[in-house]
Design an enzyme around this catalytic site. Structure first.
Site, PDB file in Angstrom:
ATOM      1  CB  CYS A 238      -0.972   0.022   1.167  1.00 46.25           C
ATOM      2  SG  CYS A 238      -1.482  -1.577   1.755  1.00 46.25           S
ATOM      3  NE  ARG A 267       1.764  -9.283   5.473  1.00 48.39           N
ATOM      4  CZ  ARG A 267       0.533  -9.279   5.016  1.00 48.39           C
ATOM      5  NH1 ARG A 267      -0.343 -10.105   5.539  1.00 48.39           N
ATOM      6  NH2 ARG A 267       0.172  -8.450   4.059  1.00 48.39           N
ATOM      7  CD  GLN A 285      -0.598  -8.702  -0.263  1.00 52.57           C
ATOM      8  OE1 GLN A 285      -0.133  -7.622  -0.596  1.00 52.57           O
ATOM      9  NE2 GLN A 285      -1.266  -8.883   0.861  1.00 52.57           N
ATOM     10  CG  ASP A 287      -2.063  -5.187  -2.922  1.00 49.24           C
ATOM     11  OD1 ASP A 287      -3.278  -4.975  -2.768  1.00 49.24           O
ATOM     12  OD2 ASP A 287      -1.193  -4.777  -2.128  1.00 49.24           O
ATOM     13  CG  HIS A 289      -3.459  -0.012  -3.120  1.00 49.86           C
ATOM     14  ND1 HIS A 289      -2.334  -0.782  -3.324  1.00 49.86           N
ATOM     15  CD2 HIS A 289      -3.910  -0.316  -1.883  1.00 49.86           C
ATOM     16  CE1 HIS A 289      -2.108  -1.503  -2.232  1.00 49.86           C
ATOM     17  NE2 HIS A 289      -3.047  -1.244  -1.348  1.00 49.86           N
ATOM     18  CE  LYS A 369     -12.012  -6.513   7.604  1.00 43.34           C
ATOM     19  NZ  LYS A 369     -10.751  -6.966   8.140  1.00 43.34           N
ATOM     20  CG  HIS A 415      -6.109  -0.978   0.957  1.00 44.75           C
ATOM     21  ND1 HIS A 415      -4.755  -0.867   1.147  1.00 44.75           N
ATOM     22  CD2 HIS A 415      -6.659   0.072   1.591  1.00 44.75           C
ATOM     23  CE1 HIS A 415      -4.508   0.211   1.883  1.00 44.75           C
ATOM     24  NE2 HIS A 415      -5.647   0.788   2.169  1.00 44.75           N
TER      25      HIS A 415
HETATM   26 ZN    ZN Z   1      -3.287  -2.079   0.488  1.00 46.26          ZN
END
Ligand code: ZN
Length: 539
Positions: A238, A267, A285, A287, A289, A369, A415
């Protein structure tokens, strides 16, 4: 999903029969309805107690606890350190099963002594336990860790490190296929692909708030003594994307901006928590945004829900639950902003015709979310996709756009992820399909096996034609018996096996064996080429 207890048995290794005896003892105690009684003690009292018992493990745990009160739980003549959360008495235990035994290093450190970890599970009813054990049997047959090995997709090496998957050529081909598919779908949906590094300055994560969440318990910072800089392995993409957004000023007319990245993050998961591809320490991910104005949240949510369900359908997942999590007690942002974000999300899923369940108070501190939960072939549920509204990060990292009135305004950051991570999704997909991937995704779609070298040329010619049609095709020209070759490739769950011999060469045909069938059918080459293209394309 169960419990475990670590025990130092000395040199004794526990047997199957002993586990059954322990289970019997559980139920014995259960009948006697022993009460669970919580009690507090000072650190000194707690240490005295375990010093008497000469329990070096508990002593070490207590010594490492922050000062303050320590809680014990007593039950019959057994006492243990306990944070609490109990049924009132043992009579509530109706069904219990000890599942397995494993070695576990004390405090997860391989320099420490190895203890025996006993895993078990309990349910309020015997029927529920029986159902769970059946599910476990079924899941064992589908274990993606075994399938990954058999299908030559991925491996792990202790030398590289636990929880760090290594993709073999076929696994890499599968991932590449997935990535291309998603890239394509996202491009059509107006996303732009970006790339960011695997590390970032610690300051960035301090400002974004990610350090607070992932920092201390995660991989330790990388220090550069020469210039005194400190970096962290990226726990989230992010803040990087926020900085990408900030690379130039934006007008309201240009929003929304949708940045997508297959971003690899790290992680530190405890070694005992690691599990194949579904729980790893480094993962990628899918991912993205979306930077937009508050009035665009609704439209973007609807678009995302549609994109996600379309994509899930292509994998054969049609049973999807949506959970809507609204404002938690501890939150950032004022109530009017929350009102708008929650209304936008809800209206979007309602108008798009999706059902949802309310998950009150479970939103992130930075915004509400949606969670998308899919159900697999044996009824297990997996949360994969997510959409989160965030008012906080754009403010923390000072992202802005110029509004209609020429004012500087904060964008809202959405996100979102569809698969979650490639690793975990591939694990789920393998288990759902018992290793038999959809044709369009299969790393190898067709294998050509020749009966003898008389048809070598013909075999190569067909391979070339198939490859030119963008089909993933292999050829097996080893001097092995034909049935041996067929068996091997069907074990590898290759969707199509083409058998070529003298007759096929003379007829300009191929004999096809489709996965899941033992029949071999001769088809004219031209017809086969026509069929195979549609059979291997995305449905
Ligand atoms: Zn994010």
């Amino acid at each position: 999903n169960g419990f475990y207890y670590d025990v130092d048995f000395g040199d004794h290794s526990i047997t199957e029969k002993e586990l059954i005896n322990i289970e019997k003892k559980f139920l014995d105690f259960a009948k006697q309805k022993f009460e669970f009684k919580m009690r507090s003690a000072s650190k000194k009292e707690a240490l005295d107690f375990y010093n008497k018992k000469e329990n070096q493990y508990k002593i070490e745990l207590i010594e490492n606890l922050k000062d303050g009160t320590i809680t014990f739980c007593d039950h019959a003549d057994f006492t243990d350190l306990c944070k609490g959360g109990h049924i009132p008495h043992t009579g509530f235990i109706k069904a219990v099963k000890l599942l397995n035994v494993a070695g576990a290093y004390w405090r997860g450190d391989e320099n420490n002594k190895q203890l025996t970890r006993i895993y078990g599970i309990s349910f309020p009813k015997q029927k529920e336990l029986t159902e769970y054990l059946e599910l476990l049997e079924e899941a064992k047959k589908r274990d993606h860790r075994r399938l990954g090995k058999e299908l030559e997709l991925f491996t792990f090496s202790q030398k590289v490190g636990q929880g760090l998957p290594l993709w073999l050529p076929k696994g890499a081909a599968l991932r590449e296929r997935l990535e291309d598919f998603l890239k394509d779908a996202q491009k059509k949906a107006g996303y732009e692909q970006v790339i960011s590094p695997h590390i970032g300055n610690k300051e960035l994560y301090m400002t974004s708030g990610h350090y607070e969440k992932y920092g201390e318990d995660s991989f330790q910072p990388i220090e550069t003594p020469a210039e005194g800089e400190t970096f962290l392995l990226k726990p989230m993409n992010c803040p990087h994307h926020c900085e990408i957004y900030k690379a130039r000023p934006w007008s309201y007319k240009e929003l929304p901006k949708r940045y997508a990245e297959f971003g690899t993050v790290y992680r530190y998961e405890q070694s005992g928590e690691l599990h194949g591809l579904t729980r790893v320490r480094g993962f990628t991910q899918d991912d993205a945004h979306i930077f937009c104005s508050e009035s665009q949240i609704k439209d973007e949510t609807e678009k995302f829900c549609n994109l996600l369900t379309e994509i899930y359908k292509d994998f054969g997942f049609e049973d999807i639950r949506i959970k809507f999590s609204d404002r938690p007690v501890k939150r950032a942002g004022d109530d009017s902003t929350w009102d708008q974000a929650e209304d936008s999300l809800l209206n979007a899923i309602k108008e798009a015709g999706y059902c949802y369940e309310l998950n009150p108070g479970e939103g992130a501190f930075y915004g509400p979310k949606l969670e998308f939960i899919l159900r697999d072939a044996i009824g297990r549920e997996w949360q994969c996709g997510t959409l989160q509204v965030d008012f906080v990060l754009p403010q923390r990292l000072d992202a802005s756009y110029v509004s209609e009135n020429g004012e500087k305004k904060r964008p809202v950051m959405l996100h979102r992820a569809i698969l979650g991570s490639f690793e975990r999704f591939i694990g789920i997909l393998l288990e759902n399909n018992t290793g038999k991937l959809p044709n369009w995704l299969s790393p190898v779609q067709i294998v050509i096996v020749n009966v003898n070298d008389d048809v070598l040329q013909y075999s190569k010619e067909i391979k070339k034609t198939l490859t030119q049609s963008k089909l993933r095709c292999q050829i097996d020209i080893r001097n092995e018996k034909i049935n041996y070759k067929i068996r091997e490739h069907s074990n590898l769950k290759i969707p199509y096996i083409l058998v070529l011999g003298k007759r096929e060469l003379e007829n300009r045909s191929v004999s096809v064996r489709v996965i899941g069938s033992t029949k071999v059918e001769e088809i004219k080459l031209e017809q086969f080429l026509k069929n195979i293209k549609s059979a291997c394309s995305i449905p």
